[in-house]
Write a protein that holds these residues in place. Structure first.
Motif, mmCIF file in Angstrom:
data_model
loop_
_atom_site.group_PDB
_atom_site.id
_atom_site.type_symbol
_atom_site.label_atom_id
_atom_site.label_comp_id
_atom_site.label_asym_id
_atom_site.label_seq_id
_atom_site.Cartn_x
_atom_site.Cartn_y
_atom_site.Cartn_z
ATOM 1 N N LEU A 123 13.152 22.144 -19.493
ATOM 2 C CA LEU A 123 13.972 22.957 -20.395
ATOM 3 C C LEU A 123 13.175 24.124 -20.976
ATOM 4 O O LEU A 123 13.720 25.225 -21.167
ATOM 5 C CB LEU A 123 14.518 22.090 -21.524
ATOM 6 N N VAL A 124 11.890 23.898 -21.250
ATOM 7 C CA VAL A 124 11.044 24.993 -21.744
ATOM 8 C C VAL A 124 10.929 26.091 -20.699
ATOM 9 O O VAL A 124 10.975 27.285 -21.016
ATOM 10 C CB VAL A 124 9.648 24.454 -22.126
ATOM 11 N N ARG A 125 10.794 25.680 -19.447
ATOM 12 C CA ARG A 125 10.566 26.661 -18.374
ATOM 13 C C ARG A 125 11.854 27.295 -17.875
ATOM 14 O O ARG A 125 11.904 28.511 -17.648
ATOM 15 C CB ARG A 125 9.855 25.958 -17.210
ATOM 16 N N TYR A 126 12.907 26.491 -17.727
ATOM 17 C CA TYR A 126 14.117 26.994 -17.081
ATOM 18 C C TYR A 126 15.377 26.887 -17.941
ATOM 19 O O TYR A 126 16.424 27.410 -17.545
ATOM 20 C CB TYR A 126 14.376 26.229 -15.774
ATOM 21 N N GLY A 127 15.329 26.201 -19.061
ATOM 22 C CA GLY A 127 16.529 25.972 -19.848
ATOM 23 C C GLY A 127 17.056 27.230 -20.508
ATOM 24 O O GLY A 127 16.285 28.120 -20.895
ATOM 25 N N PRO A 128 18.369 27.332 -20.675
ATOM 26 C CA PRO A 128 18.945 28.484 -21.369
ATOM 27 C C PRO A 128 18.558 28.473 -22.841
ATOM 28 O O PRO A 128 18.326 27.407 -23.423
ATOM 29 C CB PRO A 128 20.455 28.290 -21.176
ATOM 30 N N PRO A 129 18.487 29.642 -23.456
ATOM 31 C CA PRO A 129 18.109 29.705 -24.879
ATOM 32 C C PRO A 129 19.009 28.884 -25.786
ATOM 33 O O PRO A 129 18.556 28.379 -26.819
ATOM 34 C CB PRO A 129 18.203 31.202 -25.201
ATOM 35 N N SER A 130 20.275 28.709 -25.405
ATOM 36 C CA SER A 130 21.190 27.940 -26.245
ATOM 37 C C SER A 130 20.797 26.474 -26.327
ATOM 38 O O SER A 130 21.144 25.790 -27.295
ATOM 39 C CB SER A 130 22.617 28.062 -25.697
ATOM 40 N N LEU A 131 20.077 25.986 -25.322
ATOM 41 C CA LEU A 131 19.588 24.607 -25.339
ATOM 42 C C LEU A 131 18.121 24.531 -25.737
ATOM 43 O O LEU A 131 17.708 23.592 -26.408
ATOM 44 C CB LEU A 131 19.768 23.963 -23.960
ATOM 45 N N ARG A 132 17.336 25.495 -25.319
ATOM 46 C CA ARG A 132 15.896 25.468 -25.582
ATOM 47 C C ARG A 132 15.587 25.729 -27.037
ATOM 48 O O ARG A 132 14.738 25.081 -27.649
ATOM 49 C CB ARG A 132 15.200 26.497 -24.676
ATOM 50 N N GLY A 133 16.253 26.703 -27.645
ATOM 51 C CA GLY A 133 15.957 27.051 -29.024
ATOM 52 C C GLY A 133 14.643 27.801 -29.137
ATOM 53 O O GLY A 133 14.114 28.346 -28.156
ATOM 54 N N THR A 134 14.074 27.825 -30.319
ATOM 55 C CA THR A 134 12.847 28.593 -30.579
ATOM 56 C C THR A 134 11.719 27.727 -31.132
ATOM 57 O O THR A 134 10.734 28.255 -31.630
ATOM 58 C CB THR A 134 13.159 29.718 -31.591
#
Length: 422
Positions: A123-134
């Motif tokens: 998720l860090v590498r390929y996940g969308p920002p809506s799931l990964r967050g900051t």
């Protein structure tokens, strides 16, 4: 707080408690732990129905000031309930000498951590920002790894009691291993919160509080085991329960103000209480039962907040997370059980029992969401994992029992057949 808000909150509280009671009853009727019904009704069904009614209906039925009050009440209930959870983490020294314990803990902890870390890394590498967050990558990956690694000791204990498995070899092995795994998870959760907290001194402050809390738990247990404390507890159990409840809430507030989660404060107080003293069981049970009744309030209030901030459940991610959770926990438990000397059915049964995540995973997810580590979509996906893995425990145990009863008896050895023929 105005009288109108108090009256509105009281009426909403009654509805929330009724929803929790209904969810528990329906879950138990179909052979599931009560917490499954509370989660399904509180965090999924209730918010979904209000969402269909539209934002206008939600703002009328549950305005922000009322919802905030109920959210605080539900959070307090969760903290009170966790005192009993910490008190359940009692480890028998005789059991810890069993070599199968070490194999089981390693086999269920390490593969689950690796599977969760792999999912978090992806998720860090390929996940969308809506799931990964900051959130910081380290805290993000570690929290997902912990969510797949934990086992729910209270729910597991209830399942074992309902099936008369508490005193069996598999029951003792799974419950002791779950307690050890969760003890590691709660410590690592404090690390997650410290890393995710802004400020250079957050980690140092959290470490100081962590060490101080551990020392306080050790010292407090010695004091509470004294003869005077035992006499007070035996003579005034209700008064001790009130003092215990107030102390838990205060400890939770201190822990949260110092950069750790309120959960850590509840656990420190719970670990202070002597696990083998019969006089302390009644006050702990009263405090934990009050919290248990308020947990549905936590589920519904949190569910409303999460659903309002999310775009729905990312079902593909939920399916992948559930598959990784099941394969790593049951597979790791089976392999480690076999390495520890257990027979096949017992090793598989232990893996299935430790796959129960229940409320423990929900607490980890809530802490991660409150700390800004998890996004609302990822929270919901992992919530599905918690419900699914807990729901499958009972049916899988029944399936193992049926297959064991119907399995053909092993054929006698060759020399035995010859002796019988002669």
């Amino acid at each position: 707080m105005t009288p109108a808000v108090a009256a509105h909150a009281t009426a909403a509280l009654g509805v929330f408690l009724a929803v929790g009671f209904l969810g528990r009853g329906l879950a138990r009727r179909i052979g599931q732990p009560g917490v499954v019904g509370e989660i399904a009704f509180g965090m999924l069904l209730g918010p979904a129905i209000l969402g269909l009614a539209g934002p206008g209906a939600r703002s009328v039925l549950l305005p922000d000031d009322v919802l905030a009050l109920l959210r605080d009440l539900g959070h307090a209930g969760l903290v009170l309930f966790l005192v009993g959870v910490a008190h359940e983490l009692r480890l028998d020294a005789a059991r810890l000498r069993d070599r199968a314990i070490g194999w089981t803990v390693l086999g269920t902890l390490v593969p689950s951590l690796v599977a969760g870390a792999a999912l978090g890394g992806w998720l860090v590498r390929y996940g969308p920002p809506s799931l990964r967050g900051t959130a910081p990558a380290g805290a993000f990956v570690l929290l997902i790894a912990l969510s797949l690694a934990v086992s729910a000791v209270p729910v597991l204990a209830r399942i074992l009691a309902d099936r008369n498995l508490t005193t069996t070899r598999a029951g003792r092995l799974s419950l002791t291993s779950a307690a050890l795994v969760d003890a590691v998870a709660w410590l690592l959760l404090a690390v997650v919160v410290a890393v995710a907290t802004p400020g250079s001194g957050a980690v140092v402050s959290a470490v100081v509080v962590l060490v101080a809390g551990t020392l306080a738990a050790t010292l407090g247990r010695r004091l509470l085991k004294s003869a005077r404390a035992e006499r007070l507890c035996a003579r005034w159990p209700w008064a001790v329960a009130v003092v215990l409840g107030v102390g838990v809430l205060q400890a939770a507030d201190v822990a949260e103000s110092e950069g750790l989660t309120a959960i850590f404060g509840a656990f420190v107080v719970g670990l202070m209480i002597p696990p083998t003293s019969p006089h302390w069981d009644a006050p702990v049970r009263r405090v934990s039962t009050l919290g248990l009744w308020l947990v549905p309030v936590f589920f519904i209030a949190t569910g409303l907040t999460i659903w309002r901030a999310s775009g729905g459940i990312p079902w593909l991610l939920a399916l992948v997370a559930t598959a990784l959770a099941v394969l790593s926990k049951i597979g790791g438990g089976y392999v480690s059980g076999r390495l520890g000397g257990e027979e096949r059915a017992e090793a598989l049964r232990v893996g299935v029992m430790l796959n129960t995540r229940g409320l423990t995973e929900i607490v980890l997810l809530q802490v991660g969401y409150s700390a800004g580590v998890l996004t609302s979509g990822l929270y919901l996906a992992l919530l599905v994992t918690a419900v699914a893995t807990t729901s499958m425990t009972g049916p899988l145990l029944s399936l193992i029992d049926r297959r064991r009863r119907t399995a053909p008896a092993p054929a006698p050895a060759k020399d035995e057949r010859i002796g019988a023929a002669g």
